[in-house]
Motif scaffolding. Structure first.
Motif, PDB file in Angstrom:
ATOM      1  N   PRO A   1     -56.989 -42.421  66.160  1.00 13.11           N
ATOM      2  CA  PRO A   1     -57.547 -43.766  66.004  1.00 13.11           C
ATOM      3  C   PRO A   1     -59.079 -43.783  66.017  1.00 13.11           C
ATOM      4  N   PHE A   2     -59.687 -42.773  66.647  1.00 19.41           N
ATOM      5  CA  PHE A   2     -61.149 -42.813  66.813  1.00 19.41           C
ATOM      6  C   PHE A   2     -61.887 -41.914  65.822  1.00 19.41           C
ATOM      7  N   MET A   3     -61.298 -41.719  64.617  1.00 16.64           N
ATOM      8  CA  MET A   3     -61.904 -40.792  63.668  1.00 16.64           C
ATOM      9  C   MET A   3     -63.097 -41.394  62.945  1.00 16.64           C
ATOM     10  N   ASN A   4     -63.382 -42.658  63.228  1.00 17.18           N
ATOM     11  CA  ASN A   4     -64.616 -43.232  62.693  1.00 17.18           C
ATOM     12  C   ASN A   4     -65.284 -44.033  63.820  1.00 17.18           C
ATOM     13  N   ASP A   5     -66.323 -44.765  63.514  1.00 20.12           N
ATOM     14  CA  ASP A   5     -67.131 -45.378  64.589  1.00 20.12           C
ATOM     15  C   ASP A   5     -66.297 -46.307  65.466  1.00 20.12           C
TER      16      ASP A   5
ATOM     17  N   ASP B   1     -66.722 -54.075  62.597  1.00 19.79           N
ATOM     18  CA  ASP B   1     -65.564 -53.283  62.186  1.00 19.79           C
ATOM     19  C   ASP B   1     -65.431 -51.980  62.979  1.00 19.79           C
ATOM     20  N   PHE B   2     -65.779 -52.026  64.241  1.00 22.61           N
ATOM     21  CA  PHE B   2     -65.579 -50.864  65.109  1.00 22.61           C
ATOM     22  C   PHE B   2     -64.116 -50.787  65.563  1.00 22.61           C
ATOM     23  N   VAL B   3     -63.563 -49.583  65.554  1.00 24.30           N
ATOM     24  CA  VAL B   3     -62.323 -49.380  66.297  1.00 24.30           C
ATOM     25  C   VAL B   3     -62.672 -49.726  67.741  1.00 24.30           C
ATOM     26  N   THR B   4     -61.817 -50.466  68.420  1.00 23.02           N
ATOM     27  CA  THR B   4     -62.207 -50.986  69.738  1.00 23.02           C
ATOM     28  C   THR B   4     -61.196 -50.614  70.816  1.00 23.02           C
ATOM     29  N   ALA B   5     -61.675 -49.896  71.812  1.00 24.55           N
ATOM     30  CA  ALA B   5     -60.819 -49.581  72.967  1.00 24.55           C
ATOM     31  C   ALA B   5     -61.066 -50.647  74.027  1.00 24.55           C
ATOM     32  N   LEU B   6     -60.004 -51.251  74.501  1.00 23.10           N
ATOM     33  CA  LEU B   6     -60.144 -52.240  75.575  1.00 23.10           C
ATOM     34  C   LEU B   6     -59.648 -51.634  76.883  1.00 23.10           C
TER      35      LEU B   6
ATOM     36  N   TYR C   1     -61.537 -61.640  62.005  1.00 21.50           N
ATOM     37  CA  TYR C   1     -62.190 -60.641  61.141  1.00 21.50           C
ATOM     38  C   TYR C   1     -61.209 -59.633  60.556  1.00 21.50           C
ATOM     39  N   ARG C   2     -60.058 -59.421  61.228  1.00 20.89           N
ATOM     40  CA  ARG C   2     -59.143 -58.361  60.800  1.00 20.89           C
ATOM     41  C   ARG C   2     -57.764 -58.903  60.471  1.00 20.89           C
ATOM     42  N   ASN C   3     -57.127 -58.192  59.575  1.00 20.06           N
ATOM     43  CA  ASN C   3     -55.786 -58.522  59.139  1.00 20.06           C
ATOM     44  C   ASN C   3     -54.789 -58.501  60.306  1.00 20.06           C
ATOM     45  N   MET C   4     -53.803 -59.375  60.261  1.00 22.33           N
ATOM     46  CA  MET C   4     -52.850 -59.408  61.386  1.00 22.33           C
ATOM     47  C   MET C   4     -51.971 -58.154  61.460  1.00 22.33           C
ATOM     48  N   ASN C   5     -51.942 -57.365  60.395  1.00 19.01           N
ATOM     49  CA  ASN C   5     -51.171 -56.110  60.433  1.00 19.01           C
ATOM     50  C   ASN C   5     -51.999 -54.912  60.901  1.00 19.01           C
ATOM     51  N   THR C   6     -53.222 -55.137  61.304  1.00 17.21           N
ATOM     52  CA  THR C   6     -54.056 -54.043  61.827  1.00 17.21           C
ATOM     53  C   THR C   6     -53.308 -53.338  62.960  1.00 17.21           C
ATOM     54  N   PRO C   7     -53.190 -52.019  62.906  1.00 20.03           N
ATOM     55  CA  PRO C   7     -52.498 -51.326  63.999  1.00 20.03           C
ATOM     56  C   PRO C   7     -53.228 -51.461  65.352  1.00 20.03           C
ATOM     57  N   VAL C   8     -52.425 -51.640  66.380  1.00 18.90           N
ATOM     58  CA  VAL C   8     -52.962 -51.687  67.751  1.00 18.90           C
ATOM     59  C   VAL C   8     -52.144 -50.705  68.594  1.00 18.90           C
ATOM     60  N   GLY C   9     -52.820 -49.747  69.195  1.00 18.97           N
ATOM     61  CA  GLY C   9     -52.148 -48.788  70.067  1.00 18.97           C
ATOM     62  C   GLY C   9     -52.204 -49.275  71.510  1.00 18.97           C
TER      63      GLY C   9
ATOM     64  N   ASN D   1     -59.656 -50.373  63.065  1.00 18.12           N
ATOM     65  CA  ASN D   1     -60.606 -51.093  62.215  1.00 18.12           C
ATOM     66  C   ASN D   1     -59.899 -51.509  60.916  1.00 18.12           C
ATOM     67  N   SER D   2     -60.674 -52.001  59.958  1.00 15.50           N
ATOM     68  CA  SER D   2     -60.029 -52.544  58.751  1.00 15.50           C
ATOM     69  C   SER D   2     -59.357 -51.459  57.915  1.00 15.50           C
ATOM     70  N   MET D   3     -59.673 -50.184  58.170  1.00 15.03           N
ATOM     71  CA  MET D   3     -59.093 -49.080  57.397  1.00 15.03           C
ATOM     72  C   MET D   3     -57.910 -48.421  58.112  1.00 15.03           C
ATOM     73  N   THR D   4     -57.752 -48.678  59.405  1.00 16.52           N
ATOM     74  CA  THR D   4     -56.743 -47.965  60.201  1.00 16.52           C
ATOM     75  C   THR D   4     -55.339 -48.265  59.687  1.00 16.52           C
ATOM     76  N   TYR D   5     -54.516 -47.247  59.592  1.00 11.48           N
ATOM     77  CA  TYR D   5     -53.133 -47.470  59.173  1.00 11.48           C
ATOM     78  C   TYR D   5     -52.185 -46.666  60.046  1.00 11.48           C
ATOM     79  N   ARG D   6     -50.922 -46.970  59.894  1.00 15.44           N
ATOM     80  CA  ARG D   6     -49.910 -46.287  60.687  1.00 15.44           C
ATOM     81  C   ARG D   6     -49.150 -45.311  59.797  1.00 15.44           C
ATOM     82  N   TYR D   7     -48.944 -44.125  60.288  1.00 18.90           N
ATOM     83  CA  TYR D   7     -48.142 -43.143  59.574  1.00 18.90           C
ATOM     84  C   TYR D   7     -47.148 -42.597  60.592  1.00 18.90           C
ATOM     85  N   GLY D   8     -45.911 -43.110  60.539  1.00 22.53           N
ATOM     86  CA  GLY D   8     -44.901 -42.708  61.523  1.00 22.53           C
ATOM     87  C   GLY D   8     -45.390 -43.008  62.922  1.00 22.53           C
ATOM     88  N   LYS D   9     -45.413 -41.979  63.756  1.00 16.69           N
ATOM     89  CA  LYS D   9     -45.827 -42.218  65.150  1.00 16.69           C
ATOM     90  C   LYS D   9     -47.336 -42.060  65.339  1.00 16.69           C
TER      91      LYS D   9
END
Ligand code: SAH
Length: 247
Positions: free
Chosen positions: A124-128, A155-160, A182-190, A225-233
């Motif tokens: 998840p943290f492969m970009n800013d 558009d930062f990946v955000t750890a809470l 700012y982000r699509n409702m299908n944005t992955p959240v871990g 972020n806006s580019m993050t996607y899910r691939y299986g697990k």
């Protein structure tokens, strides 16, 4: 010379404590920390004076540790994850700076929750990215909200960190609403609970639905972020190799 060591002990699995951290603990006269984390390092330290206490007494613990060091002892304060990320190193250094104590401080890095959770989720943290603690114990809620908005807009990946507590359950809902501006409702959240500890749980949900998943004080939430996607697990934030090279 005696010194004050602040030791990050990683997420909670003995194998993820660094050898350097163990060495520093072995060379300490006194080891102090929250009882749960003391338990974790117990196998590494025989015949040591251990002082365990509740997590809320961090200021008292830091003051006491400084007293011990001033009296000639080498003291380690342990802190889960990395002690310099929402950990005990902060209060220790602020106290020393406030009183200008002549004390040598050593900070030993540890694997922070963001790293542990990230590795369990994929990349998840492969970009800013940025991290925001939702704890309003020491930070005003309006400042937390300002940072969430800035993270969303940037558009930062955000750890809470500290997403909820028994008393604080609304702020995570506000964080979600701001992100949704700012982000699509299908944005992955871990959502990772008890990373590398007993009771570990790893979920990948979406910005729309993640509030359905159980969260507590040992949970970290990672919003893509806006580019993050899910691939299986896996949760993947692409670094866009595909734009430059043929994959
Ligand atoms: N110094 C710690 C953070 C302390 S703040 C570190 O570097 O990791 C406490 C918050 O950290 C928790 O509310 C949770 O959000 C996160 N956290 C710490 N350990 C965790 C773990 N093993 N699994 C998931 N989240 C964790």
């Amino acid at each position: 010379m005696s010194k004050l060591c602040v030791v990050g002990t990683g997420p909670g699995n003995y194998d993820l404590i660094t050898p350097e951290a163990i060495k520093v603990l072995e060379n300490s006269d006194i080891i102090m920390g929250y009882e749960k984390y003391i338990k974790l390092i117990r196998p590494a330290i025989k015949n040591k004076s251990l002082e365990a206490g509740p997590v809320t007494e961090e200021l008292e613990r830091a003051k006491k540790a400084i007293e011990y060091v001033l009296s000639g002892k080498t003291v380690s304060i342990i802190s889960s994850g990395d002690s310099g990320i929402y950990g005990m190193a902060g209060i220790v250094i602020e106290l020393v700076a406030a009183h200008n104590y002549d004390i040598d401080i050593e900070i030993i890095p540890g694997i922070t929750a963001l790293n542990s959770a990230g590795s369990l989720l994929g990349v998840p943290f492969m970009n800013d990215f940025c991290s925001i603690s939702l704890s309003d114990r020491l930070t005003e809620e309006r400042d937390i909200i300002k940072r969430i908005r800035a993270a969303a807009e940037g558009d930062f990946v955000t750890a809470l960190y500290n997403p909820v507590s028994s008393k604080r359950t609304e702020l995570i809902k506000k964080a979600r609403e701001i992100m949704l501006e700012y982000r699509n409702m299908n944005t992955p959240v871990g959502i990772v609970r008890n990373a590398y500890r007993d009771g570990q749980e790893v979920h990948i949900s979406t910005l729309d639905k993640f509030l359905d998943i159980k969260m507590d004080m040992v949970t970290i939430v990672i919003i893509g972020n806006s580019m993050t996607y899910r691939y299986g697990k896996y949760m993947i934030t692409p670094r866009n190799y595909g734009n430059k090279y043929e994959l």
